[in-house]
Design an enzyme around this catalytic site. Structure first.
Site, PDB file in Angstrom:
ATOM      1  N   THR A  75       0.799  -1.231   0.000  1.00  0.00           N
ATOM      2  CA  THR A  75       0.000   0.000   0.000  1.00  0.00           C
ATOM      3  C   THR A  75       0.829   1.277   0.000  1.00  0.00           C
ATOM      4  O   THR A  75       0.613   2.167  -0.822  1.00  0.00           O
ATOM      5  CB  THR A  75      -0.947  -0.009   1.208  1.00  0.00           C
ATOM      6  OG1 THR A  75      -1.859  -1.113   1.074  1.00  0.00           O
ATOM      7  CG2 THR A  75      -1.738   1.281   1.295  1.00  0.00           C
ATOM      8  N   ASP A 316      -3.325   0.522  -5.842  1.00  0.00           N
ATOM      9  CA  ASP A 316      -1.971   0.512  -5.287  1.00  0.00           C
ATOM     10  C   ASP A 316      -1.260  -0.820  -5.460  1.00  0.00           C
ATOM     11  O   ASP A 316      -0.037  -0.894  -5.341  1.00  0.00           O
ATOM     12  CB  ASP A 316      -1.999   0.914  -3.814  1.00  0.00           C
ATOM     13  CG  ASP A 316      -2.910   0.026  -2.974  1.00  0.00           C
ATOM     14  OD1 ASP A 316      -3.700  -0.748  -3.558  1.00  0.00           O
ATOM     15  OD2 ASP A 316      -2.852   0.110  -1.733  1.00  0.00           O
TER      16      ASP A 316
END
Length: 510
Positions: A75, A316
């Protein structure tokens, strides 16, 4: 004749660039990320997308082969790449968290003890100070004396903070302990009034007992309800409502300057980790994400006018299938025994060099060796790294092992995986030994995860939509790093400082 043709091409290019810069800039950039949204979700559930994702797919420039070119695919790294265009080797954001040798402890990508939390439970503050490079929002504000406003929103701190950048006017994220949106003193001394008002309305109460494909949420307020909302599609609905409040309160896109709103939807990631990409729950949240996008676009149309908005959408990272699901369909994959690599390396180094705690930090895939112990025993660091790597390679289902010396010397294997590992290495923060497992193998003991250098984790959507963007599907391979320089060119501003991407000029309508 050849000179004449080249001159015509040059003049045409000059005219195209001049037209681009002469075009009216968008009033609002909306950079959307969906956490753990694999590219193939756009294909698998396409027939059920009728709102926001449908609008993007039919009116946007859709790149079908966009990839992250780094390792690990997690992330913080994805969100730092998105609007900087930088690789981790340049941005310094090498993971969600890492062992900081100077501080002698594990830190997160946004942890910052020099600031305090605003509205949250706990002492730890958060800021973008570990990010070494600029974002599109930073460059935009520097270009116009900070007249532009930049706001970052997410359920996760890192996902709100990193895309918005250093000069953001605010970043806000969700505290699952108290059910509030919070921030830090990096941005302001107290929460803006509009955020406090939203929190005082207790918006999570409306989700008591709510049902979705994953079951029914708790019927009482409290941490269990707040965590359940986070791990359901209702977390995305909540964030969309916050985005509407931010646009109204901050008057984003409603002034004579371009503003930036970054919105990262986190609930997809929580659901995907628990249940995997083949689950009906991921199917459900993907379709509901289309509906959330539709609501956001409808709101933007009524307040700013979608003709004044440039939307860019990505994710992401992707995710691996649940190992047991893969095994049932005769695909490779499995789960590594807990601590298998750490314990194997620890035992090998103790046997070779003597007793001691040889590994600092908790990670299994990125080993930080105990340098104090190496110095006390007067050992050569590179030799110890090599011994640790040799021990790790002997563990079944370890695919590759790299040492810091190999990466510093540029001696990773010259293929896609090797390049992605090199791109993810920042010497000052990086580990001593990096362990990559075979495809579809993971350290996770339940559910599934991501982070590998393989395409199921690296292949994500990239879509641009708005005035000046040529709609259509583009199948050439691009990197997510290309988003930032493309936005910078459209806005007529300096390319972010660490960007390595190219300008996707093929999407320009002029």
């Amino acid at each position: 004749m050849g000179v004449c043709i080249d001159m015509k091409k040059f003049l045409a290019l000059l005219f195209a660039v001049a037209s681009l810069f002469a075009a009216e800039k968008p009033k609002l950039i909306v950079a959307i990320a969906v956490d753990q949204f694999r590219y193939d979700y756009l294909l698998r559930f396409r027939s059920e997308y009728t709102q926001g994702l449908d609008r993007l797919l039919t009116r946007g420039a859709v790149f079908s082969n966009a990839y992250y070119e780094h390792f690990p695919t997690v992330t913080a790294v994805g969100h730092s790449t998105y609007l900087t265009g930088a690789l981790p080797s340049i941005s310094g954001i090498i993971a969600n968290d890492w062992y900081d040798r100077e501080e002698g402890k594990t830190v997160t990508s946004v942890s910052d003890e020099s600031v305090k939390m605003l509205g949250g439970d706990g002492d730890g503050g958060a800021s973008p100070r570990r990010l070494l490079v600029s974002t599109v929002g930073d460059e935009l504000k520097m270009s116009n004396g900070s007249r532009s406003r930049v706001i970052g929103l997410s359920l996760k701190d890192r996902s709100a903070i990193l895309p918005a950048g250093h000069m953001a006017d605010g970043a806000f994220w969700f505290d699952t302990k108290n059910g509030r949106f919070i921030s830090s003193t990096y941005y302001f001394a107290e929460l803006p009034a509009w955020v406090s008002v939203f929190n005082e309305e207790h918006p999570l109460d409306r989700y008591k007992g709510a049902r979705w494909q994953g079951g029914q949420l708790p019927s009482e307020s409290g941490a269990k309800l707040y965590q359940a909302v986070y791990g359901s599609p209702f977390g995305n609905e909540l964030l969309e409502e916050v985005a509407e409040r931010a646009v109204r309160a901050e008057k984003l896109g409603q002034r004579d300057v371009t503003d930036v709103l970054t919105v990262s939807f986190s609930s997809n990631d929580a659901i995907g980790h628990a249940l995997g990409p083949d689950s009906p729950e991921v199917h459900d949240v993907s379709v509901r994400t289309d509906q959330v996008f539709g609501k956001l676009f409808q709101f933007l149309d009524s307040t700013v006018g979608m003709e004044n908005v440039l939307v860019v959408f990505s994710a992401d990272h992707g995710v691996a299938p649940v190992p047991e699901v893969n095994q049932a369909r005769k695909m490779p994959g499995g789960r590594m025994p807990p601590r298998i690599v750490r314990d194997t390396v620890q035992a090998a180094l103790a046997k070779k060099y003597g007793e001691g705690d040889w590994i600092s930090g908790p990670a299994e895939h990125s080993l930080y060796l105990n340098l104090d112990l190496v110095r006390r025993k007067k050992l050569d660091r590179a030799e110890v790294d090599a011994a640790a790597a040799e021990a790790a390679r002997a563990v079944p289902h370890v695919f590759r092992v790299y040492t810091r010396e190999q990466l510093i010397g540029g001696k990773a294997m010259e293929d896609e995986v090797g390049r992605r590992v090199m791109n993810g290495f920042y010497e000052r923060r990086g580990a001593d030994v990096f362990i990559l497992l075979e495809p579809y193998w993971m350290f996770s003991t339940h559910g599934t995860t991501h982070g590998s250098a393989f395409n199921y984790d690296a292949h994500v959507p990239v879509i641009f939509m708005g005035a000046g963007i040529k709609a259509g599907r583009l199948d050439e391979t691009i990197a997510v790093n290309d988003v930032a320089p493309t936005l910078a060119t459209l806005l007529g501003i300096q390319t972010p400082s660490g960007s390595v991407g190219r300008v996707l000029a093929e999407i320009f309508a002029r």
